[in-house]
Design an enzyme around this catalytic site. Sequence first.
Site, short mmCIF file in Angstrom:
data_model
loop_
_atom_site.label_atom_id
_atom_site.label_comp_id
_atom_site.label_asym_id
_atom_site.label_seq_id
_atom_site.Cartn_x
_atom_site.Cartn_y
_atom_site.Cartn_z
N SER A 272 42.83 114.23 93.67
CA SER A 272 41.52 113.95 94.24
C SER A 272 40.50 114.83 93.54
O SER A 272 40.84 115.88 92.98
CB SER A 272 41.55 114.25 95.73
OG SER A 272 40.29 114.68 96.21
N ARG A 311 33.13 67.16 77.08
CA ARG A 311 32.93 68.62 77.07
C ARG A 311 31.94 68.93 78.17
O ARG A 311 30.85 68.38 78.22
CB ARG A 311 32.38 69.10 75.70
CG ARG A 311 32.27 70.64 75.57
CD ARG A 311 32.11 71.07 74.12
NE ARG A 311 33.28 70.63 73.36
CZ ARG A 311 33.24 69.80 72.31
NH1 ARG A 311 32.08 69.39 71.84
NH2 ARG A 311 34.35 69.42 71.73
#
Lengths: 448, 448, 448, 448
Positions: A272, A311
């Site tokens: 930590s 497309r």
Amino acid sequence: MSLRLVESLGTTEPLSEIFSDSALLTAMLQFEVALARAESRVGVIPAAAADAIARAAVPGAFDASGIACEARKTGTIVIPFVDALIARVGAVDPAASTFVHWGATSQDVSDTALALSLARALPILQSDHEQLTTALRRLSNQHADTIMLGRTLLQPAPPITFGLKAAGWFAAVSRTGAQMIAAGHGACVLQFGGASGTLAALGPHGPAVAAELARELDLKDPGAPWHAHRDRLASLVTACGVYCATLAKIARDVTLLMQHEVAEVAEPGGGSSTMPHKQNPVACGIALAAATRVPGLVAAFLAAMPHEHERGVGAWAAEAPTLVAVVQATGAALASVRDAVGSLRVDADRMRANLAATGGVVFAERAMMLLAPALGREAARCIIADALATARRDGQPFAAALAANAEAAAALTPIELSSMDSPEAYLGAADELRRRLLDELRNPGTSE
Amino acid sequence: MSLRLVESLGTTEPLSEIFSDSALLTAMLQFEVALARAESRVGVIPAAAADAIARAAVPGAFDASGIACEARKTGTIVIPFVDALIARVGAVDPAASTFVHWGATSQDVSDTALALSLARALPILQSDHEQLTTALRRLSNQHADTIMLGRTLLQPAPPITFGLKAAGWFAAVSRTGAQMIAAGHGACVLQFGGASGTLAALGPHGPAVAAELARELDLKDPGAPWHAHRDRLASLVTACGVYCATLAKIARDVTLLMQHEVAEVAEPGGGSSTMPHKQNPVACGIALAAATRVPGLVAAFLAAMPHEHERGVGAWAAEAPTLVAVVQATGAALASVRDAVGSLRVDADRMRANLAATGGVVFAERAMMLLAPALGREAARCIIADALATARRDGQPFAAALAANAEAAAALTPIELSSMDSPEAYLGAADELRRRLLDELRNPGTSE
Amino acid sequence: MSLRLVESLGTTEPLSEIFSDSALLTAMLQFEVALARAESRVGVIPAAAADAIARAAVPGAFDASGIACEARKTGTIVIPFVDALIARVGAVDPAASTFVHWGATSQDVSDTALALSLARALPILQSDHEQLTTALRRLSNQHADTIMLGRTLLQPAPPITFGLKAAGWFAAVSRTGAQMIAAGHGACVLQFGGASGTLAALGPHGPAVAAELARELDLKDPGAPWHAHRDRLASLVTACGVYCATLAKIARDVTLLMQHEVAEVAEPGGGSSTMPHKQNPVACGIALAAATRVPGLVAAFLAAMPHEHERGVGAWAAEAPTLVAVVQATGAALASVRDAVGSLRVDADRMRANLAATGGVVFAERAMMLLAPALGREAARCIIADALATARRDGQPFAAALAANAEAAAALTPIELSSMDSPEAYLGAADELRRRLLDELRNPGTSE
Amino acid sequence: MSLRLVESLGTTEPLSEIFSDSALLTAMLQFEVALARAESRVGVIPAAAADAIARAAVPGAFDASGIACEARKTGTIVIPFVDALIARVGAVDPAASTFVHWGATSQDVSDTALALSLARALPILQSDHEQLTTALRRLSNQHADTIMLGRTLLQPAPPITFGLKAAGWFAAVSRTGAQMIAAGHGACVLQFGGASGTLAALGPHGPAVAAELARELDLKDPGAPWHAHRDRLASLVTACGVYCATLAKIARDVTLLMQHEVAEVAEPGGGSSTMPHKQNPVACGIALAAATRVPGLVAAFLAAMPHEHERGVGAWAAEAPTLVAVVQATGAALASVRDAVGSLRVDADRMRANLAATGGVVFAERAMMLLAPALGREAARCIIADALATARRDGQPFAAALAANAEAAAALTPIELSSMDSPEAYLGAADELRRRLLDELRNPGTSE
């Protein structure tokens, strides 16, 4: 280096490199060079043009950020990329510049570049996957006899072995990893269709060029372009989703078992920034983070699938960042779980102690199975409920409370009474099931 | 009937029946009856108990809504269901009631009942899928020579054939349908593990009972329980996601082609509550609605996967409504697209007319391919840009505008000039690709 | 009753009734009756027609399942519903049947019926929400001084109070509940636009009819139709998503604190179908299940938003089942968390004991804050690391191990030394922050 | 530059800069410097230490990639970042290094750095939003009388005005933009809680330091930390989701109206890598791509919300990449739609022509409204159906076919007959509704 702060926990170094600007530029150039070579071989463009294109295709000579900016005006990075390549080839050999990107369309470049990237990512995933399954198998075998609490709905249940738990992890990882890798191979295919997917610009030579191009790029030729049908990529994305969630199940179990109050296993973890005592489940956290993000990314990919006509507008541009995030997150989860499993510390004594700390109430089911045939379901239920209440009230073992009931004591054999809360006596088929899970064939389709 | 208003477009009648209260009750009873028979056969419970349980297991005798209400207190419908079954068996044969649900846990019932339901749903999906692929193949063959505009980013592109478009639909539907059906079969497996997944309550008889139980229910015995590993279901859910999106691609194309301004195809459709002239693409709308919902449902299922330990808290209850919605939505999309494709009207003349209405500008790419080798890329680009501008300004065909350019005219053969905007001359490999797509093997895994 | 087995944990009885077939039929009839009344009042249709329509509008006379089946042919339940209403009115008063659904379109009916349903659901949510916040506030006040471990990344951290934890729950629930309710009210608006959203069929009377109609239905008149703009519904759906996740955070904490090994709190819970000893976190499980499903449903709703033109194809049909599932799941989570919180048992002794069981290592940060200014960061870090290692190796309290270090002992005052692992001495601003959280204004927009 | 190829269409240059490595480093350093200053001012650390920290905090001195790599070992970028800062400060002033990151935890740094980044992104979004609403209002006013087809389910419907359509866009964008910006401001708050959220490391000074720190950073002080309650961020993410979908609705409409066969509007667009004639809807494509991705990202964020206890494991790391992707995608969609709307070409003649090309069948509803009161619904329905069929068969205008029916002709006034297919006569309240939509107050909460 290509790893960025905001995505640092969502990928690994090798995977972030594969999808970096320089690697994508390299893959797009590979496509254009291979296309020129294939077309030259088939006789569509001059050999000299192919040579010039190959010479000009130096990734470092391209300005990735400039191309990226330009893409917002053209709707794809390929148009500024091709323009830049034409300019470079033209500087070297003006005649050759005519034949850059000859007969191809933007999507051919970007889809195939993606396939090339995936082909580089797959061996990494496959290797990490094999290391993980090896580690899981070993873990299961080491702990074939390590008894621990089963836990359902986060509450104690009758015992299992840690070997069985690890074998369950193994089997699920094996099934889903095999599917991911198969889907990955299925997605490593050439896309080459030209403007409308007919290869019309190449006249009669389209299929021959496609075949040569695939060979040149070491990709499969799927036989026909797939510009508007995205299922091969979707199958990989969804298989990553299932695999990643399977990895996260392991991570979830480990983080829960690693709680200070449980303390049955531990991954090495990390610290930590302010608490010196901390040992956090860092590797498992990375896997859980990945599995938190991936389902939504899978949804995004599926939502993009119904392209319009030959497309789509928009859908296509939604795919690449999504797919790239999914593959990297899956790879990050995989590498982390492999690390966590490979260095997992298992505290068999604590497992025993936690089981013992239930006072044996988890064997109430066993008592039920033994008493009900003799006394009837309802009578047995009452006796057991009384014993459970007594045990809880007095802090007494459940087995003792049960034995204190005359009716129960009469209905049970001495061995049954004395072994009532012996975990070894209530493991059922745990080890047979464990061995079956480890023997599971790699291909889930054929294993059932 | 089981179809409800709020879900009416998200399922079909047969599928809504399969997941109805009465069908679920029936499936749960099937499990309990089969369990009793299997245990009686293996010698775990008396044959008379198995008979009594079978006699009592009459779906109509159970109060589904009451069970559903009770489930909120117990966290699963199985507990009140089993209580009700015990009561019914007890009324018939008190001794037999002891052996109801013997050695099983709630999840064994609900998971296996789900598998039984899926086993009923799969043939419906499979049959509809076969009808769809048959219709698509026929459509493609009928229109092998029907020329239409290619369209990319919703703008005109060089021509394709409608047969090629339909073949693309066919191939994608074939690939993804095969995967869905394979995943469906993979999910139709027995779940039987007891409280902690060790079958401890059955002592040494667990695996034998499991094998008998699977045989009795006509489900595969996966060899080991999978209570905390949900990948088989997830693979079905994700395969449905990919398949459903593939169906929606067809629906999207059809709705776009059916616009009044395009009018190239039409599905029979339906009307409006206020506009008498309306012919709406109803079937395609149902498919698009399904494909809009399913990706999020897939995400929900994947998010639920990392169960805690031997049985998750919450995750498990999130699965059933999600899976049931996905399968029904997929089936609804499938039935609708099958209907739409099967009765699609195709207007080949309109396709021609729409292509012609572009004034041939879509052949500018062709002009580029013909002029660039002769004149160089940049010179060709300028000539073509001029011709496009002229054509647009004057409403002239592009081919004519191009032919008016002396340089261009000199560089082209008379045939090239005269066929410049002939669609037949610029179809490339359309029909070869079409035939390849139709020949695609059913199993996508082996086709590449 | 309207509750179904497959959705039994995803709703509550009152909410399932609100979205049942009969309630939806009733709401649709309400719309048609109110429309006729409004139009009659404005002079658009004869008063007699409005009366006849009102008389015919008896929900029980309609066949919901038949309408649902028919909907697959028309793309909406409204068309067969209106046909059925016309037939019924026609049977009573043929002339009146002409004026059924006069000038309205299908979407007007279904959107407004949805708004009417939401207006019935909102008070339920609001009432449950208020009960929950009341219970949370009480819980926080009761446990203002109840000390427990903080836990980060599922590992022990410096202490907090249970009151602070409950206040955090309270504040988040208050903020997000207020947003959900505000969004709910924002979604309870009339939709009335006719075919294209111009109310053209009503000539000059459209806005007047709309105003009357809204008044009649007790819904807000938004001033203009919103048929193609779904943000009001989306804001409700997303607010439910945020609220539901906030509820699930409470449920997650409770299930973790309720683990046998932690045992700091317990909800009443429910049992098992086979394990007599079980007390499962049933209510929390329901909330977690809801929060597992809702994010994907939110994604589905958002994905449906970009409707085409004046009414989308597909998107619209995707909304209703999604919204209805979200509201019900949120309501189910809310009712469950309210129940769990309202009857939560808190074991303050066990909280103390779990904190003590860490051996005080969670106070290493405190030691750091005290030693570093005197000794420098690095020296302090080394001393503390040694003390932690010693404490772990010898099973000694961290404070004792630290006190044994001469340098540390010299740097600390006697009070600091003796109170090193006193939780009361290291709560910081816990209670001030707790009170601030409880004082949070209800409207989060103004509270900051 | 910070824009990358794979994300180039999913962000804008300014937004990609805000979330770049160097900007994130800068934001994290800002936090640490401001913390030191605040603590020095409150008297918690020496002023000299604060000065030294400020001097050392030079972004360019930190190795972002190195920190990113290290993060995989620590689970957060903050730990290696703080280590690097300590080292740098230590090199300058060893005593000061003790007070780096004093009393803060990793999450304080990363959450607050995110808030600082959002505070930089918000003005960009706000400015683009205002430009868009201004452009939409102007567009609506310019085309108040521009008549076009309404289109529902992608089929022709009675006419609207383009001004009404643009006003609908305006109102929805205004409502949802206001919500996004409000949520954005709500998320720009300090996070400062220390290890467990009690600020214990600062003893009695926590709240005072927090207040100073917020002031120093120009962020709001929310009164209490929110480390485990992520609703403020979630509200921003979901508001972006609703806003982005609203933008995509405009983009969808524009792309459909820009189809060659419709050709009613056009955005400037961009070209193709192979088709010289192409004008693709590039800006709209970017918006649609964003809206395809964002719903899944929203789901991911919501799924991450139920953090465990005082800091979740995994969930926290899932947030940053998700939030950053959502904000950038929303900003990309916004900038693109603003560009598209700002330069939209509108072809009023083509709108007229497309309406005329329906042959007036869209006025069948009007005929119904006029005939039904006179002839009865069923008779009117038959006459209109006949006229529609005749019109379609003979290519005749619907109005003429209707007039040819004696019964219809008798029931209608000459003016009604002659104006039957006059769009101006059937616009209903279009302009009143348009004006109401433009007048919509900016804050949707108060507008209803």
